[in-house]
Design a protein around this motif. Structure first.
Motif, PDB file in Angstrom:
ATOM      1  N   HIS A 187     -25.898 -24.372 -72.210  1.00 36.22           N
ATOM      2  CA  HIS A 187     -26.157 -24.459 -73.845  1.00 36.22           C
ATOM      3  C   HIS A 187     -27.188 -24.920 -73.933  1.00 36.22           C
ATOM      4  N   ALA A 188     -27.620 -25.615 -74.173  1.00 32.62           N
ATOM      5  CA  ALA A 188     -28.809 -26.261 -74.033  1.00 32.62           C
ATOM      6  C   ALA A 188     -30.243 -25.677 -74.383  1.00 32.62           C
ATOM      7  N   THR A 189     -30.262 -24.253 -72.892  1.00 39.33           N
ATOM      8  CA  THR A 189     -31.056 -23.614 -71.806  1.00 39.33           C
ATOM      9  C   THR A 189     -30.500 -22.689 -72.917  1.00 39.33           C
ATOM     10  N   ALA A 190     -29.706 -21.945 -73.630  1.00 37.71           N
ATOM     11  CA  ALA A 190     -29.780 -20.957 -74.459  1.00 37.71           C
ATOM     12  C   ALA A 190     -30.306 -21.261 -75.553  1.00 37.71           C
ATOM     13  N   ARG A 191     -30.231 -22.636 -76.132  1.00 42.49           N
ATOM     14  CA  ARG A 191     -30.813 -22.546 -77.401  1.00 42.49           C
ATOM     15  C   ARG A 191     -32.409 -23.772 -77.489  1.00 42.49           C
ATOM     16  N   TYR A 192     -33.245 -24.045 -76.280  1.00 41.40           N
ATOM     17  CA  TYR A 192     -33.945 -23.925 -75.944  1.00 41.40           C
ATOM     18  C   TYR A 192     -35.101 -22.869 -75.509  1.00 41.40           C
ATOM     19  N   VAL A 193     -34.426 -22.521 -74.758  1.00 44.25           N
ATOM     20  CA  VAL A 193     -34.943 -20.917 -74.352  1.00 44.25           C
ATOM     21  C   VAL A 193     -34.807 -19.722 -74.743  1.00 44.25           C
ATOM     22  N   LEU A 194     -33.992 -19.629 -74.984  1.00 47.13           N
ATOM     23  CA  LEU A 194     -33.675 -18.112 -75.483  1.00 47.13           C
ATOM     24  C   LEU A 194     -33.738 -18.436 -76.929  1.00 47.13           C
ATOM     25  N   ASP A 195     -33.261 -19.547 -77.453  1.00 44.36           N
ATOM     26  CA  ASP A 195     -33.711 -19.610 -78.904  1.00 44.36           C
ATOM     27  C   ASP A 195     -32.983 -19.188 -79.592  1.00 44.36           C
ATOM     28  N   LEU A 196     -31.480 -19.150 -79.665  1.00 48.85           N
ATOM     29  CA  LEU A 196     -30.032 -18.796 -79.719  1.00 48.85           C
ATOM     30  C   LEU A 196     -29.827 -19.261 -81.160  1.00 48.85           C
ATOM     31  N   ARG A 197     -30.074 -19.290 -82.433  1.00 48.32           N
ATOM     32  CA  ARG A 197     -29.383 -19.828 -83.614  1.00 48.32           C
ATOM     33  C   ARG A 197     -27.671 -18.974 -83.428  1.00 48.32           C
ATOM     34  N   ASP A 198     -27.027 -19.138 -84.667  1.00 50.20           N
ATOM     35  CA  ASP A 198     -25.794 -18.999 -84.764  1.00 50.20           C
ATOM     36  C   ASP A 198     -25.365 -17.518 -85.495  1.00 50.20           C
ATOM     37  N   ASP A 199     -26.817 -17.041 -86.295  1.00 48.17           N
ATOM     38  CA  ASP A 199     -26.261 -15.820 -86.827  1.00 48.17           C
ATOM     39  C   ASP A 199     -27.394 -14.129 -85.480  1.00 48.17           C
ATOM     40  N   ASP A 200     -27.584 -15.048 -84.520  1.00 48.84           N
ATOM     41  CA  ASP A 200     -28.137 -14.437 -83.707  1.00 48.84           C
ATOM     42  C   ASP A 200     -27.222 -12.972 -83.402  1.00 48.84           C
ATOM     43  N   ILE A 201     -28.431 -11.426 -83.184  1.00 49.69           N
ATOM     44  CA  ILE A 201     -27.191 -10.301 -82.171  1.00 49.69           C
ATOM     45  C   ILE A 201     -28.295 -10.427 -80.376  1.00 49.69           C
ATOM     46  N   PHE A 202     -27.544 -11.106 -80.083  1.00 53.58           N
ATOM     47  CA  PHE A 202     -27.987 -11.080 -78.558  1.00 53.58           C
ATOM     48  C   PHE A 202     -27.897 -10.264 -77.289  1.00 53.58           C
TER      49      PHE A 202
END
Ligand code: 6R9
Length: 593
Positions: free
Chosen positions: A242-257
């Motif tokens: 989770h932490a790396t998804a936020r910090y590295v992939l920069d994921l925010r709630d509305d993203d399409i990944f």
């Protein structure tokens, strides 16, 4: 070139501040934990979003040949994974038991993965392009009790192995053709279509209390010698996902990944399923194989905002030229990251020129469980550098001797090389949440991966004066082809089973698109003649046993393979000769052909 690409606001914000302030304890609080206590990956990835009123949001969008095949919302996923956990319980598969998955990117594979974790069983993904031999070995080492697969893969690869896998009691069929078998023909003992078992389930959403240190995932990886290694990861790993998804992939709630990796490998599981779902985003899953035109269309039509892919795929797009993306609107795309192999500067420059965006390299391994070194959305990139350690991770360059062993310092740990640009092995200070906890059944091999407080990656790197890491090469003979790790020993063993083969040495030779291709040098038994026909037969032998992902692409006949005094084939020398490189110290050679 320094400072390429725009600097954008990001989830992480300033790198220096994040590194100073971040702790794994604080990251743990970004997650919910189970209502009754404990931590379960599947709850964090699925149910907690339903609990927060986010159940109607699409979690997984599956794209098949005719467009959208199926969409699962977080609520759908919560229900189906709960039912899958019930199915496991009804079959007597319980906490700690190993469940393997072998399928293409079909919805029920994702349901099985997360449902297994809810049942506190352990999930191990297998790659659908593996042949029977790699599958048998992995299921045997893992003592798998249940396999989830498709009717076609069962018939082609698994049916013939059942006698050798007495512990494999159950096989659940999913995907194409599985529904047609409901109530009908049985393909083998204990083989049942999953759909036949749904009616007996209630959808009770309870996830049992799970200790964060309970095993959750086993990812098989290859070493230089011996059988594949089953790296065991625990539920706590989700903190790092989770932490790396936020910090590295920069994921925010509305993203399409969109993560292009197959869930048969560690990237496809950790960042194609778990990490993005813990962020509550929508994941696009392409059920088909690479196609440049379709990929650009997918990026445009799905309005993909964050894209995690691999150098081989990017080089294939590069090769396809501009035509396939001309006129495509990629304006939604905010962040592109890459993993799995060196991201050569040429590809980064291509990305800036053709996609108008930097491609950010990330480095990690099956053993580390999550991204460890990366380039961040808010920081500049240095093309060719894999970036800097993620907050919470201490990385160092440590000294090796001429034979490639890490040197032990006075404190019993490695000798850290502090001077800029020194060449050494990348080491990471333990612990962190997603670090493997053991290799299944091989505690000794696990122990040799550490020296004092440090995990030794086996990769050779340099760190520049500003703390950026640059990948130099692998420190062992393991081959990376199209981002997939291949153990030369596995390939050699399969070749040795052919009646004509006396000895085999397997190496990776450079390839401009897939990084490396597998090449085998084969010495034949006395009286056997080398011929074009035999070469073709051996190539076919490799493909049938090992599958297209592992089999050698090239075979050369060579009678006197170079060996050490102790009789080990010198793969390094084979490689040096193949590439016309200096041969180094030959003093331990028995044969110098
Ligand atoms: C996630 C994954 C790990 C090995 C690793 C290294 C190579 C991964 C890389 C990279 C250069 C990068 N690797 N990322 N090499 N630059 N950004 O790929 O895990 O399959 O275990 O492979 O892949 O050699 O040691 P895994």
């Amino acid at each position: 070139m320094n400072g390429a690409g725009p600097t954008v606001a990001s989830v992480m914000g300033d790198y220096g501040t994040a590194r100073r302030e971040f702790t794994w304890d604080s990251a743990r609080r970004w997650l919910d934990g189970l209502p009754g206590g404990g931590l379960n990956i599947a709850y964090e990835a699925v149910d907690r979003h339903v609990a927060h009123g986010h159940g109607a949001h699409p979690a997984l969008r599956f794209l098949g040949p005719d467009g959208v095949d199926q969409v699962l919302t977080y609520a759908d996923l919560a229900d189906r994974t709960a039912r899958f956990a019930e199915v496991l319980r009804s079959l007597g598969v319980g906490p700690g038991d190993l469940v393997c998955g072998l399928a293409g990117r079909v919805p029920d594979l994702y349901v099985a993965l997360l449902g297994t974790l809810k049942a506190r069983s352990v999930f191990s993904p297998l790659f659908s392009a593996f042949g029977p031999e790699p599958l048998r070995q992995r299921m045997q080492i893992g003592e798998a009790r249940l396999l989830v697969t498709t009717p076609a893969l069962y018939r082609k690869k698994v049916a013939g192995l059942r006698e050798t896998l007495p512990l494999l009691e159950h096989v659940l069929l999913i995907g194409a053709g599985a529904e047609d078998l409901v109530g009908g023909e049985r393909l083998g003992p204990g083989v049942v279509p999953l759909a036949e078992l749904w009616p007996g389930t209630t959808g009770d959403p309870v996830v049992e209390p799970t200790d964060p240190e309970e095993p959750a995932l086993v990812h098989f990886t290859s070493g230089t010698t011996g059988t594949p290694k089953g790296a065991v990861h625990v539920h706590e790993a989700v903190v790092a996902h989770h932490a790396t998804a936020r910090y590295v992939l920069d994921l925010r709630d509305d993203d399409i990944f969109w993560c292009t990796a197959d869930p048969g490998w560690v990237t496809g599981t950790s960042y194609g399923v778990i990490a993005p779902l813990t962020c509550g985003v929508t994941c696009v899953v392409d059920e088909l194989e690479f196609d440049a035109r379709r990929w650009y269309r997918l990026l445009e039509e799905e309005r993909v905002t964050v894209w995690y892919t691999a150098p081989t795929a990017l080089r294939m797009l590069m090769k396809a030229g501009s035509a396939p993306h001309e006129g495509r609107d990629l304006s939604a795309l905010r962040h592109i990251a890459s993993v799995g192999e060196p991201l050569n500067p040429e590809v980064v420059h291509w990305g800036l020129a053709e996609l108008d965006r930097p491609i950010r390299d990330t480095w990690w391994q099956t053993e580390t469980g999550a991204i460890m070194v990366a380039n961040y959305a808010a920081t500049e990139i240095r093309p060719g550098s894999m970036g800097r350690p993620v907050p919470g991770i201490d990385a160092a360059v440590v000294a090796r001797d001429v034979e490639g062993h890490v040197l032990t310092g006075v404190d019993g740990g490695p000798v850290v090389l502090d001077e800029p640009d020194a060449l050494g092995e990348l080491a990471l200070r333990r612990p962190w949440p997603s670090l493997m906890r053991t290799y299944l059944g091989a505690p000794d091999r696990y122990a040799t991966a550490f020296l004092g407080d440090w995990y030794l990656s086996g990769d050779l790197v340099r760190r520049d004066a500003d703390g950026w890491f640059w990948f130099v090469g692998r420190g062992d003979d393991v081959i990376k082809s199209a981002g997939h790790l291949i153990g030369p020993f596995e390939v050699e063993s399969a070749l040795l089973e052919h009646h004509a083969v006396a000895e085999a040495g397997v190496i990776g030779v450079p390839d401009p698109v897939v990084g490396e291709v597998v090449k085998a040098f084969v010495a034949l038994k006395p009286g056997v003649e080398a011929s074009e026909e035999l070469r073709r037969e051996l190539l076919g032998w490799g493909r049938t046993r090992l599958g297209s992902a592992v089999a050698p692409r090239e075979i050369a006949f060579q009678q006197d393979l170079p060996k050490t005094r102790s009789g080990k084939i010198m793969r390094r020398l084979l490689k040096a000769r193949e590439l016309g490189l200096p041969e180094g110290d030959l003093s331990t050679l028995e044969v110098s052909s």
